[in-house]
Design a protein around this motif. Structure first.
Motif, PDB file in Angstrom:
ATOM      1  N   LEU A 145       8.467  -1.044  45.305  1.00  0.00           N
ATOM      2  CA  LEU A 145       8.036  -2.333  44.761  1.00  0.00           C
ATOM      3  C   LEU A 145       8.917  -2.728  43.580  1.00  0.00           C
ATOM      4  O   LEU A 145       9.351  -3.892  43.482  1.00  0.00           O
ATOM      5  N   ILE A 146       9.198  -1.778  42.688  1.00  0.00           N
ATOM      6  CA  ILE A 146      10.054  -2.075  41.533  1.00  0.00           C
ATOM      7  C   ILE A 146      11.443  -2.486  42.000  1.00  0.00           C
ATOM      8  O   ILE A 146      12.058  -3.410  41.454  1.00  0.00           O
ATOM      9  N   ALA A 147      11.959  -1.804  43.039  1.00  0.00           N
ATOM     10  CA  ALA A 147      13.275  -2.162  43.590  1.00  0.00           C
ATOM     11  C   ALA A 147      13.276  -3.597  44.095  1.00  0.00           C
ATOM     12  O   ALA A 147      14.227  -4.359  43.860  1.00  0.00           O
ATOM     13  N   CYS A 148      12.200  -3.986  44.796  1.00  0.00           N
ATOM     14  CA  CYS A 148      12.106  -5.352  45.318  1.00  0.00           C
ATOM     15  C   CYS A 148      11.988  -6.373  44.189  1.00  0.00           C
ATOM     16  O   CYS A 148      12.569  -7.464  44.260  1.00  0.00           O
ATOM     17  N   VAL A 149      11.246  -6.019  43.151  1.00  0.00           N
ATOM     18  CA  VAL A 149      11.085  -6.927  42.001  1.00  0.00           C
ATOM     19  C   VAL A 149      12.422  -7.152  41.307  1.00  0.00           C
ATOM     20  O   VAL A 149      12.798  -8.293  40.991  1.00  0.00           O
ATOM     21  N   ILE A 150      13.159  -6.064  41.071  1.00  0.00           N
ATOM     22  CA  ILE A 150      14.459  -6.192  40.400  1.00  0.00           C
ATOM     23  C   ILE A 150      15.423  -7.009  41.256  1.00  0.00           C
ATOM     24  O   ILE A 150      16.133  -7.895  40.747  1.00  0.00           O
ATOM     25  N   THR A 151      15.475  -6.718  42.558  1.00  0.00           N
ATOM     26  CA  THR A 151      16.397  -7.433  43.449  1.00  0.00           C
ATOM     27  C   THR A 151      16.080  -8.916  43.493  1.00  0.00           C
ATOM     28  O   THR A 151      16.988  -9.757  43.497  1.00  0.00           O
ATOM     29  N   PHE A 152      14.797  -9.258  43.509  1.00  0.00           N
ATOM     30  CA  PHE A 152      14.414 -10.677  43.457  1.00  0.00           C
ATOM     31  C   PHE A 152      14.966 -11.327  42.195  1.00  0.00           C
ATOM     32  O   PHE A 152      15.541 -12.420  42.241  1.00  0.00           O
ATOM     33  N   GLY A 153      14.803 -10.647  41.059  1.00  0.00           N
ATOM     34  CA  GLY A 153      15.267 -11.201  39.796  1.00  0.00           C
ATOM     35  C   GLY A 153      16.772 -11.306  39.701  1.00  0.00           C
ATOM     36  O   GLY A 153      17.291 -12.162  38.974  1.00  0.00           O
ATOM     37  N   LEU A 154      17.501 -10.455  40.444  1.00  0.00           N
ATOM     38  CA  LEU A 154      18.965 -10.495  40.406  1.00  0.00           C
ATOM     39  C   LEU A 154      19.546 -11.577  41.313  1.00  0.00           C
ATOM     40  O   LEU A 154      20.643 -12.075  41.066  1.00  0.00           O
ATOM     41  N   ILE A 155      18.826 -11.950  42.373  1.00  0.00           N
ATOM     42  CA  ILE A 155      19.383 -12.863  43.377  1.00  0.00           C
ATOM     43  C   ILE A 155      18.862 -14.293  43.237  1.00  0.00           C
ATOM     44  O   ILE A 155      19.646 -15.250  43.186  1.00  0.00           O
ATOM     45  N   THR A 156      17.546 -14.462  43.194  1.00  0.00           N
ATOM     46  CA  THR A 156      16.957 -15.804  43.254  1.00  0.00           C
ATOM     47  C   THR A 156      17.447 -16.745  42.148  1.00  0.00           C
ATOM     48  O   THR A 156      17.752 -17.908  42.428  1.00  0.00           O
ATOM     49  N   PRO A 157      17.570 -16.290  40.876  1.00  0.00           N
ATOM     50  CA  PRO A 157      18.034 -17.221  39.843  1.00  0.00           C
ATOM     51  C   PRO A 157      19.431 -17.780  40.101  1.00  0.00           C
ATOM     52  O   PRO A 157      19.674 -18.975  39.893  1.00  0.00           O
ATOM     53  N   TYR A 158      20.375 -16.949  40.570  1.00  0.00           N
ATOM     54  CA  TYR A 158      21.741 -17.468  40.758  1.00  0.00           C
ATOM     55  C   TYR A 158      21.835 -18.378  41.973  1.00  0.00           C
ATOM     56  O   TYR A 158      22.725 -19.236  42.053  1.00  0.00           O
ATOM     57  N   MET A 159      20.933 -18.230  42.951  1.00  0.00           N
ATOM     58  CA  MET A 159      21.013 -19.081  44.135  1.00  0.00           C
ATOM     59  C   MET A 159      20.178 -20.352  43.990  1.00  0.00           C
ATOM     60  O   MET A 159      20.183 -21.196  44.902  1.00  0.00           O
ATOM     61  N   PHE A 160      19.490 -20.521  42.848  1.00  0.00           N
ATOM     62  CA  PHE A 160      18.612 -21.689  42.686  1.00  0.00           C
ATOM     63  C   PHE A 160      18.827 -22.418  41.362  1.00  0.00           C
ATOM     64  O   PHE A 160      18.813 -23.655  41.327  1.00  0.00           O
ATOM     65  N   LEU A 161      19.041 -21.687  40.272  1.00  0.00           N
ATOM     66  CA  LEU A 161      19.159 -22.307  38.956  1.00  0.00           C
ATOM     67  C   LEU A 161      20.621 -22.380  38.527  1.00  0.00           C
ATOM     68  O   LEU A 161      21.282 -21.350  38.416  1.00  0.00           O
ATOM     69  N   PRO A 162      21.157 -23.569  38.281  1.00  0.00           N
ATOM     70  CA  PRO A 162      22.575 -23.717  37.913  1.00  0.00           C
ATOM     71  C   PRO A 162      22.856 -23.383  36.451  1.00  0.00           C
ATOM     72  O   PRO A 162      23.442 -24.162  35.708  1.00  0.00           O
ATOM     73  N   VAL A 163      22.421 -22.205  36.027  1.00  0.00           N
ATOM     74  CA  VAL A 163      22.608 -21.744  34.648  1.00  0.00           C
ATOM     75  C   VAL A 163      23.114 -20.313  34.705  1.00  0.00           C
ATOM     76  O   VAL A 163      22.676 -19.524  35.548  1.00  0.00           O
ATOM     77  N   GLY A 164      24.024 -19.936  33.802  1.00  0.00           N
ATOM     78  CA  GLY A 164      24.532 -18.574  33.778  1.00  0.00           C
ATOM     79  C   GLY A 164      25.298 -18.254  35.049  1.00  0.00           C
ATOM     80  O   GLY A 164      26.216 -18.976  35.440  1.00  0.00           O
TER      81      GLY A 164
END
Length: 438
Positions: A145-164
């Motif tokens: 579960l922790i692995a899935c949580v971290i992976t979500f946080g590493l991928i979803t922001p860069y593919m959706f939010l145009p920041v960083g």
């Protein structure tokens, strides 16, 4: 059969059979090069040429490992863990469920922030996760579960939010390559284009929370062997540790170098006396050993990717899929997404996949009648597909680096397979829907 497909297939099958990922990458690269007509000498040359591409990240992780051990010695992360353990009590307290939720939210928030607010990417994982393993074990949290949580946080922001990192992926890579391939995106809102695929990632996270909600036991003694659960710390050591973390991250943001940032933090520990000079060498070696496996996987993955490019069959794969599509928009969207999945799983980088596929998929999307918004969505989703679930991606290697310091978290079965199932499948479905409705 396309050499790239065969190479990735061989690498994945060997990995799933518990052959070490480094060996699987080398065997897959050799098979792909030979099947692609390179010959043994040219294949080895391409592989060797690519090794340097992973060296920077590997060295960064080795130094971060040393820095993480220094932080562990200072007691900073353990101070947080001790506070959590007080709340856990004997592990059966009424507040354990709330604490579990708070810890998961903390990991998720830090992972998301590492892509934009404090764009340090995977650098936080070796610093934050290992000291919390004892708490996770006491709460009986499933590390998958922790692995899935971290992976979500590493991928979803860069593919959706145009920041960083999202600004780099969405604006400098995705939109730039779509424009370069002949489509005007002046009226396209890239966040709108990637909203439905990002919703797929969110659904995957919810599914992971449900899939791994049951308690899982880990050997506490093995954790204690690598992570001191009883560390003496004083206000001064905590203050130095906090300053070292700020220094490391500040230098990284200033110079855009994890290597120099981690080194600066470690030097500050040494100068302050928290890490004694006579202990520094052993501490540094211990930290580098902790991250050695991840480093070698990253180096081997760079060689694998270089062989795949040298065969020239990545473009052949894209061209062949275009020929199969005909005039079917539904089939076209599906095949484009599947090719993106294959390429990213092999190369291990969404950022590298988009330029490869855009040159063919953008003109094909125009020919099939997709709108500019849909084309941006297809190419962006095809690039992001495979980042989760790839044995060679830092979005899976990062979580494993933090969760497997005690040898109780398998990279393939506890990180790669769970993230593939919970993110790639929903992302594939939601990406296809986005292509059809935008």
């Amino acid at each position: 059969m396309n050499a790239v497909v065969m190479a990735i297939g061989i690498m994945l099958v060997l990995s799933l059979c518990r052959v070490h990922v480094v060996i699987a990458l080398i065997v897959g690269a050799l098979a792909g090069g030979l099947l692609g007509g390179l010959g043994l000498e040219d294949t080895l040359q391409a592989f060797n040429n690519g090794l340097g591409g992973g060296a920077t990240v590997a060295l960064s992780y080795a130094l971060l490992g040393a820095f993480a051990v220094a932080i562990a010695k200072s007691g900073l992360a353990h101070a947080l863990a001790d506070k959590a353990l007080v709340l856990v009590g004997k592990g059966n307290g009424q507040g354990s469920g709330m604490l579990k939720a708070l810890l998961i939210l903390l990991v998720l928030a830090v992972a998301i922030s590492s892509q934009n607010i404090l764009p340090i990417h995977i650098a936080f994982i070796p610093l934050l996760i290992p000291p919390l393993l004892y708490v996770f074990a006491r709460l009986r949290i499933d590390r998958r579960l922790i692995a899935c949580v971290i992976t979500f946080g590493l991928i979803t922001p860069y593919m959706f939010l145009p920041v960083g990192f999202g600004n780099i992926f969405l604006n400098e890579i995705l939109l730039a390559n779509v424009v370069r391939s002949g489509v005007d995106v002046s009226g396209v809102n890239v966040t709108e284009a990637m909203a439905i695929p990002a919703l797929g990632m969110l659904c995957g996270l919810v599914l992971a929370l449900l899939s791994y909600r049951r308690k899982r036991d880990y050997d506490l003694e093995r954790i204690e062997q690598v992570e001191q659960v009883s560390v003496s710390y004083r206000p001064r050591t905590l203050l130095v540790a906090g300053a070292a973390v700020v220094t490391a991250f500040g230098v990284q943001l200033w110079l855009d170098s994890m290597i120099v940032g981690a080194l600066a933090g470690f030097v500050l520990f040494s100068l302050s006396g928290v890490v004694r000079w006579r202990e520094a060498d052993d501490l540094f070696t211990e930290g580098m050993k902790m991250m050695a496996m991840i480093g070698f996987i990253m180096i081997a993955a760079a060689g694998f990717a270089e062989v795949m490019k040298a065969t020239g069959q990545v473009k052949t794969l894209v061209d062949t899929s275009a020929a199969w599509i005909g005039n079917s928009r539904a089939l076209g969207a599906l095949l484009m997404l599947l090719v993106g999945l294959l390429v990213t799983m092999g190369i291990g980088s969404s950022f590298s996949t988009v330029p490869i596929i855009a040159a063919i998929f953008v003109p094909l999307g125009v020919e099939l009648g997709f709108s500019p918004l849909a084309i941006v969505s297809i190419v962006g989703t095809a690039g992001a597909l495979g980042d989760a679930g790839s044995p060679a991606s830092d979005s899976t290697l990062g979580p494993t680096a933090g969760l497997n310091v005690d040898g109780q978290h398998n990279h393939i079965w506890d990180t790669v397979v769970p993230t593939f199932l919970h993110y790639n499948l929903p992302l594939l479905a939601f990406g296809w829907v986005a292509a059809m409705v935008l």
